[in-house]
Design an enzyme around this catalytic site. Structure first.
Site, PDB file in Angstrom:
ATOM      1  N   SER A   1       0.847  -1.203   0.000  1.00 37.70           N
ATOM      2  CA  SER A   1       0.000   0.000   0.000  1.00 37.70           C
ATOM      3  C   SER A   1       0.880   1.251   0.000  1.00 37.70           C
ATOM      4  O   SER A   1       0.383   2.362  -0.193  1.00 37.70           O
ATOM      5  CB  SER A   1      -0.935   0.000   1.217  1.00 37.70           C
ATOM      6  OG  SER A   1      -0.216  -0.254   2.406  1.00 37.70           O
TER       7      SER A   1
ATOM      8  N   GLU B   1      -9.446  -9.450   3.159  1.00 35.31           N
ATOM      9  CA  GLU B   1      -9.721  -8.032   2.889  1.00 35.31           C
ATOM     10  C   GLU B   1     -11.057  -7.879   2.165  1.00 35.31           C
ATOM     11  O   GLU B   1     -11.291  -8.523   1.129  1.00 35.31           O
ATOM     12  CB  GLU B   1      -8.578  -7.440   2.038  1.00 35.31           C
ATOM     13  CG  GLU B   1      -8.787  -5.964   1.710  1.00 35.31           C
ATOM     14  CD  GLU B   1      -7.535  -5.265   1.199  1.00 35.31           C
ATOM     15  OE1 GLU B   1      -6.439  -5.859   1.235  1.00 35.31           O
ATOM     16  OE2 GLU B   1      -7.666  -4.108   0.761  1.00 35.31           O
TER      17      GLU B   1
HETATM   18  O1  KIV Z   1      -0.524  -3.404   1.502  1.00 33.86           O
HETATM   19  C1  KIV Z   1      -1.210  -3.373   2.523  1.00 33.86           C
HETATM   20  O2  KIV Z   1      -1.194  -2.417   3.301  1.00 33.86           O
HETATM   21  C2  KIV Z   1      -2.081  -4.510   2.798  1.00 33.86           C
HETATM   22  C3  KIV Z   1      -3.093  -4.377   3.880  1.00 33.86           C
HETATM   23  C4  KIV Z   1      -4.087  -3.349   3.585  1.00 33.86           C
HETATM   24  C5  KIV Z   1      -3.722  -5.677   4.240  1.00 33.86           C
HETATM   25  O3  KIV Z   1      -1.961  -5.516   2.164  1.00 33.86           O
END
Ligand code: KIV
Length: 264
Positions: free
Chosen positions: A46, A181
């Site tokens: 993310s 998720e």
């Molecule tokens: O990349 C991320 O932050 C994630 C979470 C939102 C589970 O995979």
């Protein structure tokens, strides 16, 4: 907080105690995560969204991950560090092995990969060679283009059955943790009940063993607050207090509330 290991998390599941997980991408936030006694820090891809400003995670590469893992590990010596294998870094078993080893050598204690049955051999291989693995089912953001957007997954009877099967298969192959998720609450609850490993939810309702959120979302830094998240800074004096409030609400079951989940 004592140094957290996979044994700590398994014991929490056995005792029916919920635990918080939060993303971090640098040493300063990671230090606050440790001070707030949050058991697990996720160096998530993310970072493509919240650090780099892209519209998805598919631009993130291994160099990005290594850079951010190293920074997070410099700031925190107690939390268990999970790191995402980025988009296309685990498309073949050879790539998976080499790239997972690289992330562990950068400081991660566990690697996370997105997907179901097709990952069985890779998970088995990593697990047998001593690399702990976290699975990720439901809305797997690296597949956003295949999904045609960020949509709740597992809504039809067939899709729910498939996810349940994938969850069991990943557990049998050796995953130590599983992220769900954007999954309807009843399905996430069923998967959590049926698996022996800790299940971590994000937009998966209140019944998973743990919750994960993106740190920038809980600090109100994201332009749009996802439905499944909450700004914990609003009622806190500072960032450490906001992180501690998040941890407290996850442990007590106050977060997530019904409004943060998807009924079906
Ligand atoms: O990349 C991320 O932050 C994630 C979470 C939102 C589970 O995979």
């Amino acid at each position: 907080m004592q140094t957290v290991t996979i044994n700590t998390l398994n014991a929490l599941k056995q005792e029916g105690k919920k635990f918080p997980v939060i993303t971090a991408y640098d040493a300063s936030f990671s230090r606050l995560v440790e001070l707030a006694e949050i058991e697990v820090v996720l160096v998530g891809d993310s970072l493509g969204n919240v650090i780099q400003g892209h519209g998805s995670t598919v631009t993130v590469d291994m160099d990005d991950m290594v850079y951010h893992i190293q920074a997070v590990c410099r700031g925190n010596s107690k939390s268990l560090v999970i790191a995402d294998l980025p988009f296309m870094s685990y498309a073949t078993e050879e790539q998976t092995m080499a790239n997972a080893a690289h992330l562990v050598q950068a400081g991660a204690h566990m690697v996370k990969l997105e997907g179901g049955a097709w990952l069985e051999e890779s998970v088995l291989m990593l697990s047998e060679r001593g690399i702990p693995v976290c699975g990720h089912l439901g809305l797997t953001p690296q597949s956003v283009n295949k999904f045609g957007g960020y949509k709740v997954q597992g809504r039809t009877k067939e899709a729910a059955e498939q996810m349940l099967q994938d969850a069991h298969l990943l557990e049998q192959a050796g995953v130590d943790l599983l992220v769900l998720e954007c999954v309807p609450t009843p399905l996430a609850s069923k998967i959590t009940d049926e698996l022996n490993i800790p299940v971590i939810g994000i937009g998966a309702g209140p019944n998973t063993d743990a919750q994960v959120l993106v740190i920038y979302d809980i600090l109100g830094l994201s332009p749009r607050q996802p439905k499944f998240s909450k700004n914990f800074l609003t009622d806190a004096d500072d960032i450490e207090a906001a992180l501690a409030a998040y941890a407290k609400e996850v442990r007590s079951g106050a977060f997530p509330a019904a409004e943060h989940g998807f009924k079906s």
